[in-house]
Design a protein around this motif. Structure first.
Motif, PDB file in Angstrom:
ATOM      1  N   PHE A 117     -16.295  -6.329  -1.651  1.00 52.39           N
ATOM      2  CA  PHE A 117     -15.157  -7.215  -1.433  1.00 52.39           C
ATOM      3  C   PHE A 117     -15.645  -8.661  -1.411  1.00 52.39           C
ATOM      4  N   SER A 118     -14.961  -9.528  -2.125  1.00 53.42           N
ATOM      5  CA  SER A 118     -15.293 -10.948  -2.086  1.00 53.42           C
ATOM      6  C   SER A 118     -14.292 -11.683  -1.210  1.00 53.42           C
ATOM      7  N   THR A 119     -14.780 -12.652  -0.455  1.00 51.70           N
ATOM      8  CA  THR A 119     -13.929 -13.458   0.406  1.00 51.70           C
ATOM      9  C   THR A 119     -14.493 -14.870   0.473  1.00 51.70           C
ATOM     10  N   ASP A 120     -13.672 -15.776   0.961  1.00 52.79           N
ATOM     11  CA  ASP A 120     -14.097 -17.175   1.085  1.00 52.79           C
ATOM     12  C   ASP A 120     -14.622 -17.706  -0.251  1.00 52.79           C
ATOM     13  N   THR A 121     -13.909 -17.376  -1.318  1.00 53.08           N
ATOM     14  CA  THR A 121     -14.338 -17.764  -2.667  1.00 53.08           C
ATOM     15  C   THR A 121     -14.213 -19.271  -2.859  1.00 53.08           C
ATOM     16  N   GLU A 122     -15.235 -19.843  -3.431  1.00 56.46           N
ATOM     17  CA  GLU A 122     -15.305 -21.289  -3.664  1.00 56.46           C
ATOM     18  C   GLU A 122     -15.389 -21.546  -5.172  1.00 56.46           C
ATOM     19  N   PRO A 123     -14.295 -21.993  -5.791  1.00 58.63           N
ATOM     20  CA  PRO A 123     -14.332 -22.263  -7.240  1.00 58.63           C
ATOM     21  C   PRO A 123     -15.334 -23.367  -7.565  1.00 58.63           C
ATOM     22  N   ILE A 124     -15.950 -23.222  -8.728  1.00 50.71           N
ATOM     23  CA  ILE A 124     -16.861 -24.266  -9.207  1.00 50.71           C
ATOM     24  C   ILE A 124     -16.209 -24.980 -10.389  1.00 50.71           C
ATOM     25  N   TYR A 125     -16.015 -24.247 -11.497  1.00 48.55           N
ATOM     26  CA  TYR A 125     -15.262 -24.789 -12.632  1.00 48.55           C
ATOM     27  C   TYR A 125     -14.140 -23.819 -12.970  1.00 48.55           C
ATOM     28  N   ARG A 126     -13.742 -23.736 -14.207  1.00 43.66           N
ATOM     29  CA  ARG A 126     -12.575 -22.941 -14.561  1.00 43.66           C
ATOM     30  C   ARG A 126     -12.770 -21.437 -14.298  1.00 43.66           C
ATOM     31  N   HIS A 127     -13.940 -20.900 -14.645  1.00 44.70           N
ATOM     32  CA  HIS A 127     -14.197 -19.477 -14.480  1.00 44.70           C
ATOM     33  C   HIS A 127     -15.212 -19.183 -13.377  1.00 44.70           C
ATOM     34  N   SER A 128     -16.027 -20.134 -13.040  1.00 44.96           N
ATOM     35  CA  SER A 128     -17.139 -19.895 -12.122  1.00 44.96           C
ATOM     36  C   SER A 128     -16.720 -20.059 -10.664  1.00 44.96           C
ATOM     37  N   ALA A 129     -17.423 -19.327  -9.815  1.00 43.39           N
ATOM     38  CA  ALA A 129     -17.158 -19.392  -8.385  1.00 43.39           C
ATOM     39  C   ALA A 129     -18.320 -18.751  -7.640  1.00 43.39           C
ATOM     40  N   LYS A 130     -18.384 -19.015  -6.368  1.00 47.69           N
ATOM     41  CA  LYS A 130     -19.304 -18.302  -5.496  1.00 47.69           C
ATOM     42  C   LYS A 130     -18.518 -17.864  -4.271  1.00 47.69           C
ATOM     43  N   ALA A 131     -18.983 -16.794  -3.637  1.00 46.40           N
ATOM     44  CA  ALA A 131     -18.206 -16.213  -2.547  1.00 46.40           C
ATOM     45  C   ALA A 131     -19.143 -15.518  -1.570  1.00 46.40           C
ATOM     46  N   THR A 132     -18.572 -15.100  -0.466  1.00 43.38           N
ATOM     47  CA  THR A 132     -19.272 -14.232   0.467  1.00 43.38           C
ATOM     48  C   THR A 132     -18.826 -12.802   0.175  1.00 43.38           C
ATOM     49  N   TYR A 133     -19.791 -11.943  -0.128  1.00 42.10           N
ATOM     50  CA  TYR A 133     -19.481 -10.556  -0.479  1.00 42.10           C
ATOM     51  C   TYR A 133     -19.810  -9.620   0.692  1.00 42.10           C
ATOM     52  N   TYR A 134     -18.923  -8.654   0.870  1.00 40.31           N
ATOM     53  CA  TYR A 134     -19.150  -7.600   1.868  1.00 40.31           C
ATOM     54  C   TYR A 134     -19.155  -6.248   1.162  1.00 40.31           C
ATOM     55  N   LEU A 135     -20.069  -5.387   1.612  1.00 37.95           N
ATOM     56  CA  LEU A 135     -20.193  -4.042   1.062  1.00 37.95           C
ATOM     57  C   LEU A 135     -19.553  -3.053   2.032  1.00 37.95           C
ATOM     58  N   TYR A 136     -18.624  -2.260   1.509  1.00 37.20           N
ATOM     59  CA  TYR A 136     -17.982  -1.243   2.347  1.00 37.20           C
ATOM     60  C   TYR A 136     -18.360   0.142   1.823  1.00 37.20           C
ATOM     61  N   ASP A 137     -18.877   0.974   2.734  1.00 39.80           N
ATOM     62  CA  ASP A 137     -19.243   2.348   2.412  1.00 39.80           C
ATOM     63  C   ASP A 137     -18.111   3.255   2.890  1.00 39.80           C
ATOM     64  N   ARG A 138     -17.419   3.911   1.967  1.00 39.49           N
ATOM     65  CA  ARG A 138     -16.261   4.722   2.333  1.00 39.49           C
ATOM     66  C   ARG A 138     -16.659   5.987   3.099  1.00 39.49           C
ATOM     67  N   GLN A 139     -17.894   6.437   2.922  1.00 38.30           N
ATOM     68  CA  GLN A 139     -18.335   7.639   3.629  1.00 38.30           C
ATOM     69  C   GLN A 139     -18.683   7.338   5.082  1.00 38.30           C
ATOM     70  N   THR A 140     -19.428   6.258   5.298  1.00 41.96           N
ATOM     71  CA  THR A 140     -19.810   5.893   6.667  1.00 41.96           C
ATOM     72  C   THR A 140     -18.793   4.979   7.320  1.00 41.96           C
ATOM     73  N   GLN A 141     -17.867   4.438   6.501  1.00 41.69           N
ATOM     74  CA  GLN A 141     -16.840   3.504   6.968  1.00 41.69           C
ATOM     75  C   GLN A 141     -17.453   2.262   7.606  1.00 41.69           C
ATOM     76  N   GLN A 142     -18.580   1.838   7.032  1.00 40.75           N
ATOM     77  CA  GLN A 142     -19.270   0.656   7.529  1.00 40.75           C
ATOM     78  C   GLN A 142     -19.058  -0.523   6.581  1.00 40.75           C
ATOM     79  N   LEU A 143     -18.850  -1.678   7.165  1.00 35.86           N
ATOM     80  CA  LEU A 143     -18.706  -2.927   6.412  1.00 35.86           C
ATOM     81  C   LEU A 143     -19.873  -3.825   6.762  1.00 35.86           C
ATOM     82  N   SER A 144     -20.575  -4.332   5.751  1.00 36.79           N
ATOM     83  CA  SER A 144     -21.750  -5.176   6.008  1.00 36.79           C
ATOM     84  C   SER A 144     -21.842  -6.264   4.956  1.00 36.79           C
TER      85      SER A 144
END
Length: 746
Positions: A117-144
């Motif tokens: 999941f990407s959040t807090d996305t910061e656009p750079i130009y028309r297509h480019s951006a950087k963001a904070t990514y979180y990994l969610y494991d559906r089996q362990t139900q952990q978000l990191s």
């Protein structure tokens, strides 16, 4: 516009006594029940909010798709019913320190048990951006968090789902999800000097991609771009607001200047070995596309010369870097770059589109590059290849076969037989998102003046499965407003060229009256998958939805609004599109002038009150119309215009004009700056000072020329706004100024 059923419903709703009024009184009574569109409706309130399917993503088996629910949960839906069948990730699970994440996007791994999941996305130009990514494991139900070293770019799972690659600070990284180890694939990235794993400014803007790395199907290799932009000149853009302005400097290659030296490498994840691919000895070239083939360890690289009239497909050995040219496509003007190159399962053939017969058509080749057969023919062109079914041998594509103003989905067999239209009969435009196995597709259909309908359909037949978003609420809202009549027409110029156009008339149009006309223009050349047509049979007629509404608002204030599609635009084949090659602005200006002359012959047009407006290339066209065709236009508004092609970037400008060293006349003969002394009508020039695309420098040069010519004009500059001139109430303010300018001067 096509609101016949709504109009009938409204007529039936009129009280019985009114139905017996004379026609003109009935029309007046009905008109009184309608509302007038306001700028606040368009730009400040969600009055005309459009329904869509947010976050739509096909799941791996093609029987389901995923989409974000209204509460922020990630849901699974059945492709056969359109009904939710499971909650993949509950909104309650997407929280950090007790606060819910604002999800900007998501990506599954191969078995769909992990999600980025990407959040807090910061656009750079028309297509480019950087963001904070979180990994969610559906089996362990952990978000990191994916990484703690700063925001990441383009985080992407490997096909086996065990690793994630991403960029940060001009370098490329790989994270092993089992061990948690993060490995730097590159360490030499430097701001404004060397970029690994993402595109430089000009590739992003003109070749349409920002992510510059690609996992191999077997997850063993990571192919990636490197841009050495150390010799590219910098553009210095001032940012206003503090006591002293600050500088934002970035690499921007203007026409004729040095480009980045681009290379492609592969990284072996197991051995950490990097191999550079052999893309030839010429550094002054483009590598606009890179993708893995269906042959293990074989990478496909497209190579384009600087003049962009020779395209080569290279097949590279990922382990050695050795390459061979398997296909060459040339053109007297330029070669199209798109995403239609498809390598077929089994590793023996690929699909490629070319306009070598004058129209963009589909060809089948074997892996050596030998042409097996041409699959499609005719005086129409393919606009996208949407999918391939290896079981049946059918290729799915969108084309203009029905009309240059429309787009519809078809399929054809690799044998070149069995062509079938899958879109419903009739007009309009279809935008297709096909499932990986082609069993179903999401179809977004609209026609002129009619809001889009998103539906699920069967891939083999086009049969409707379920309507997902019909915009019924928007249709009901629009029915409450005064909307003009939308009419398409054609006319022939004095040179015998037939041009397409549309006209918006007031709902109470009276052919006995004389109306002022506002022409809307873009007019620039299309390239690859980017269509620049402003005359299309879709919901907005080819413009934006907001512009469509604004144009309607103007018609209800007594104006006709017209758009004419000049030579140089897409949908009608190479000859029409490339007629403007090496001389941008000349034929386009002639055609827009011919449009004004044609309109002047209509009995209900006030020929002394014809105006024109446009944005970007349309601003360039407006500036030329107001100077080279000064006797035809009473008023013009140019927003963010190019005024001298020497100021614009290499890839776009040289594609259509060659370099300024090779073709100086093509750059200078149709620069509005050169014709500033011809200005007669009322002219408004608008630009954002933070425009990284069409630099503020363009308007400064034109203003200087107008002052030297002692011409009266008005300017409107938006501090720190980019090419889109938006943010906050900026658009509301801009369109209010443009509306008042039109009312005062046309």
């Amino acid at each position: 516009m096509h609101f016949r059923s709504l109009a009938l419903a409204l007529w039936l709703a009129v009280p019985a006594p009114v139905a017996f009024l004379p026609g003109h009184l009935l029309a007046t009574a009905q008109a009184q029940q309608k509302q007038a569109i306001t700028l606040a409706d368009i730009w400040a309130r969600p009055t005309f909010q459009q329904a869509s399917v947010p976050g739509f993503d096909w799941l791996r088996d093609g029987r389901y798709y995923a989409a974000l629910g209204r509460d922020g949960s990630l849901m699974q839906y059945s492709a056969t019913t359109g009904q939710p069948t499971a909650t993949l990730v509950a909104a309650s699970a997407l929280q950090v320190a007790g606060r819910p994440l604002t999800v900007d996007g998501y990506r599954f791994n191969a078995d769909e048990q992990k999600v980025l999941f990407s959040t807090d996305t910061e656009p750079i130009y028309r297509h480019s951006a950087k963001a904070t990514y979180y990994l969610y494991d559906r089996q362990t139900q952990q978000l990191s968090p994916l990484s703690t070293g700063g925001k990441q770019g383009y985080a992407t799972f490997s096909p086996d789902g065990r690793q994630v690659a991403f960029t940060r600070d001009n370098n490329l990284f790989v994270k092993n999800l089992a061990s948690g180890q993060e490995t730097a694939v590159t360490t030499n990235g430097v701001h404004n000097q060397l970029i690994n794993g993402s595109a430089d400014w000009v590739y992003e803007e003109e070749f349409g991609f920002a992510q510059g790395f690609f996992w191999s199907p077997d997850s063993r290799h990571l192919a990636y771009y490197t841009f050495d932009e150390s010799q590219v000149p910098e553009y210095d853009m001032q940012e206003w607001g503090g006591l002293y302005p600050t500088e934002y400097r970035f690499k921007y290659p203007k026409a004729g200047e040095k480009n980045s030296v681009v290379s492609v490498s592969t990284y072996d994840v197991a051995s950490a070995r990097t191999v550079r691919m052999d893309v030839g000895p010429e550094p002054d070239q483009y590598l606009p596309r890179v993708q893995w083939t269906a042959v293990p360890g074989t990478l496909s690289i497209q190579r384009l010369n600087r003049l962009q009239n020779k395209l080569e497909i290279l097949h590279a050995d990922a382990s050695t870097g050795k390459t061979q040219v398997v296909l060459t496509d040339t053109n007297a003007a330029y070669v199209e770059i798109n995403d239609d190159l498809k390598y077929l399962a089994g590793g023996k053939q690929f699909l490629f589109t070319s306009e070598k017969d004058g129209y963009q058509h589909l060809y089948l080749h074997d892996m050596s590059g030998r042409q097996v057969r041409q699959l499609t023919t005719g005086n129409w062109e393919i606009s996208a290849v949407n999918g391939f079914d290896p079981k049946t041998g059918y290729v799915y594509y969108t084309s203009t076969e029905g009309s240059a103003l429309q787009r519809h989905l078809y399929r054809i067999n690799l044998s070149g037989k069995g062509k079938q239209r899958l879109s419903d009969a009739g007009g309009g435009t279809d935008v297709v998102n096909m499932s990986p196995d082609t069993r179903y597709f999401l179809n977004t259909h609209s026609s002129a003046g009619v809001p889009a309908v998103a539906s699920l359909r069967e891939g083999a037949t086009g049969k409707l499965v379920k309507t997902l978003a019909d915009n019924a609420k928007l249709r009901q809202t629009l029915a409450q407003y005064d909307l003009g009549k939308f009419e398409f027409f054609t006319f022939k110029t004095s040179e015998g060229v037939e041009l397409n156009a549309w006209m918006l008339k007031p709902s109470n149009f009276d052919p006995a009256k004389k109306y002022p006309v506002l022409m809307h223009v873009y007019g620039g050349p299309s390239f690859g998958t980017i269509s620049t047509q402003t005359v299309l049979d879709n919901a907005n007629g080819g413009t934006s939805f907001q512009n469509y509404l604004w144009h309607n608002m103007l018609t209800e204030q007594g104006y006709l609004v017209v758009s004419v599609e000049n030579r140089g635009t897409s949908g009608r084949g190479a000859a029409f599109r490339k007629a403007t090659y090496a001389n941008l602005g000349k034929l386009e200006t002639i055609d827009q002038g011919e449009g004004a002359k044609y309109l002047a012959t209509l009995p209900y047009v006030d020929k002394a009150r014809i105006g024109i407006w446009g944005w970007s290339y349309g601003g360039y066209m407006t500036s030329l119309a107001m100077t080279k065709n000064a006797d035809l236009f009473k008023m013009g508004i140019a927003v963010a215009p190019v005024t001298n092609w020497r100021y614009y970037d290499t890839v776009y400008t040289e594609r259509f004009l060659k370099t300024p060293q090779q073709n100086p006349a093509g750059y200078d003969d149709n620069s509005p700056v050169r014709f500033a002394q011809n200005l007669k009508g009322k002219f408004l020039l608008v630009h954002g000072t933070g425009d990284d695309n069409v630099h503020f420098q363009n308007s400064i040069a034109f203003v200087d020329a107008l002052i030297l010519a002692n011409k009266d004009f008005q300017t409107l500059y938006y501090p720190n706004r980019n090419h889109g001139i938006n943010g906050g109430n900026t658009r509301l303010h801009l369109y209010r100024q443009m509306t008042e300018f039109i009312k005062a001067n046309l």
